[in-house]
Write a protein that holds these residues in place. Structure first.
Motif, mmCIF file in Angstrom:
data_model
loop_
_atom_site.group_PDB
_atom_site.id
_atom_site.type_symbol
_atom_site.label_atom_id
_atom_site.label_comp_id
_atom_site.label_asym_id
_atom_site.label_seq_id
_atom_site.Cartn_x
_atom_site.Cartn_y
_atom_site.Cartn_z
ATOM 1 N N THR A 115 -8.204 -5.110 -6.717
ATOM 2 C CA THR A 115 -7.748 -5.310 -5.339
ATOM 3 C C THR A 115 -8.405 -6.538 -4.727
ATOM 4 O O THR A 115 -7.745 -7.332 -4.060
ATOM 5 C CB THR A 115 -8.011 -4.036 -4.502
ATOM 6 N N ASP A 138 -0.906 0.886 -5.899
ATOM 7 C CA ASP A 138 -1.895 1.689 -6.612
ATOM 8 C C ASP A 138 -1.811 3.132 -6.137
ATOM 9 O O ASP A 138 -2.098 3.439 -4.986
ATOM 10 C CB ASP A 138 -3.304 1.126 -6.361
ATOM 11 N N THR A 141 -5.891 4.582 -5.654
ATOM 12 C CA THR A 141 -6.614 4.092 -4.488
ATOM 13 C C THR A 141 -5.864 2.935 -3.863
ATOM 14 O O THR A 141 -6.155 1.778 -4.126
ATOM 15 C CB THR A 141 -8.024 3.599 -4.887
ATOM 16 N N ASN A 143 -5.689 0.620 -1.279
ATOM 17 C CA ASN A 143 -6.628 0.241 -0.217
ATOM 18 C C ASN A 143 -6.572 -1.245 0.129
ATOM 19 O O ASN A 143 -7.521 -1.795 0.660
ATOM 20 C CB ASN A 143 -8.058 0.654 -0.596
ATOM 21 N N ASP A 218 -0.382 -4.989 -6.726
ATOM 22 C CA ASP A 218 -1.659 -4.363 -7.074
ATOM 23 C C ASP A 218 -1.335 -2.981 -7.619
ATOM 24 O O ASP A 218 -1.008 -2.068 -6.880
ATOM 25 C CB ASP A 218 -2.542 -4.258 -5.808
#
Ligand SMILES: Nc1ncnc2c1ncn2[C@@H]1O[C@H](COP(=O)(O)OP(=O)(O)O)[C@@H](O)[C@H]1O
Ligand SMILES: [Mg+2]
Length: 376
Positions: A115, A138, A141, A143, A218
């Protein structure tokens, strides 16, 4: 597209049998034929109109001899495309000239720095004047928003459940001039959709075709179907690898899966959190050695990012390090390798040409590309 393609498509979209679809398509074509045989004009709003035009008698020349001949009056079929069709043709032209490049970023295991790599690379590319979007896909996670200090109000889930109808409604502006498309629980939801539903959702991404130069995805880490399905259709895949032995093993396992799936797109490796260039070279050597021995795939070492304590500091401040520590070593490393992903980077092909041959893919529409995600 020929008639049988059209029949299959109608059958698919209307969820009817091929036989019924055949009857419908034939009936439509026969009606057009019949109307034209009566000299009628056929008009489909937006699509276009067919008609028979009487061409007046005129003088022409024999193309071979140049001799003047009299051409009699003839009836000729004429098709005039409508607005919708003209728009599609324009879109096709635009796509040929500048499709957004899709790059999926992954790693064998979590915590490799994906990330951080994605966010800071996105900003580095935006600093070169490119319009960059990140899709936070993702499952484990998600984020991207947290690390950028922004908050997602809407996510892909809202496209799936119909609360929002265009990807632009869920896009958030982030520091560094980049844009984020939060996946939220929408990514899992996508995986569970039927093919038709999935097409409906991906059609909502069409505005990106005009807005984006580069789209970074991501993804999660590991070799689960959900992760891999977000890798295969990308124009390029970047695997982030750290120097711990198990991270190397996991990265190899991932590359092996890509090999099994017969990926023909460039697969590139970034070595993150290394102590020095020697360590990066060591990791590269270890991976390439096993890959070379057992697999056909040729992952390309893109570059390395040194372990840098300012990365951790920036994470705690919820700011991208390339903005708050532009001169720190990790920022310099990121800028260098980001340039190699720049769709306008001329050196890329020249450098890659010597070592690897990648299959040239024919240029397809961005949404068509998206539809390949999750479709297997
Ligand atoms: N180059 C680096 N130097 C030092 N720490 C790093 C570096 N890259 C990432 N990290 C740290 O690793 C942790 C995980 O990073 P993250 O980007 O969230 O990984 P992933 O998305 O792969 O799970 C973060 O706490 C970050 O501070
Ligand atoms: Mg992450």
């Amino acid at each position: 597209m020929n008639k049988s393609d059209l029949i299959s498509k109608v059958s698919e979209e209307a969820e009817i049998s091929i036989k019924d679809s055949q009857k419908i398509v034939n009936a439509v074509l026969e009606s057009i034929e019949e109307a034209l045989s009566k000299g009628e004009k056929i008009k489909f709003l937006g699509f276009g109109s067919f008609e028979v035009r009487q061409r007046a008698a005129r003088e022409g020349r024999n193309p071979k001899t140049g001799e003047v001949i009299n051409l009699p009056s003839t009836a000729a079929p004429v098709f005039k495309p409508g607005k919708k069709l003209k728009d599609s043709i324009m879109r096709f032209e635009r796509r040929k000239s500048g499709l957004p490049k899709i790059i999926s970023i992954t790693s064998g295991k979590g915590g490799a720095g994906k990330t951080n790599y994605v966010i800071n690379t996105a900003i580095a590319l935006a600093q070169k004047g490119l319009k960059v979007y990140i899709i936070d896909a993702d499952l484990g996670t998600a984020n991207v928003d947290v690390l950028l200090g922004v908050r997602a109000k809407y996510t892909i889930e809202h496209l799936v459940n119909g609360t929002k109808t265009s990807v632009m409604d869920i896009v958030i502006d982030a520091p560094g001039g980049i844009k984020i498309i939060p996946g939220g629980s929408g990514i899992q939801a996508l995986a569970d959709l039927s093919e038709m539903e999935l097409n409906r959702v991906f059609n909502m991404f069409e505005p990106l075709e005009d807005h984006a130069d580069v789209i970074l995805i991501d993804t999660g880490s590991g070799i689960s179907k959900n992760v891999v399905s977000f890798l295969l259709p990308a124009d390029e895949i970047v695997v982030v690898v750290t120097p711990e032995p198990h991270a190397i093993t996991d990265a190899y396992a991932l590359i092996k899966v890509l090999n099994e799936k017969k990926v023909v797109k460039p697969v590139k490796m970034v070595f993150n959190m290394v102590d020095d260039i020697e360590e990066a070279r060591n990791v590269a050597r270890r991976i390439l050695e096993v890959v070379g021995r057992f697999l056909e795939i040729k992952p390309y070492p893109l570059g390395y990012i040194l372990r840098d304590n300012n990365v951790n500091k920036a994470v705690k401040m919820m700011e991208p390090f390339i903005l708050c520590y532009p001169n720190t070593i990790a920022s310099k490393n990121i800028s260098e390798i980001a340039e190699k992903l720049n769709p306008n980077y001329q050196g890329a092909n020249i450098r890659l040409e010597n070592s690897f041959v990648y299959e040239q893919e024919k240029s397809i529409g961005f949404v068509a590309k998206l539809k390949k995600f999750l479709s297997r």
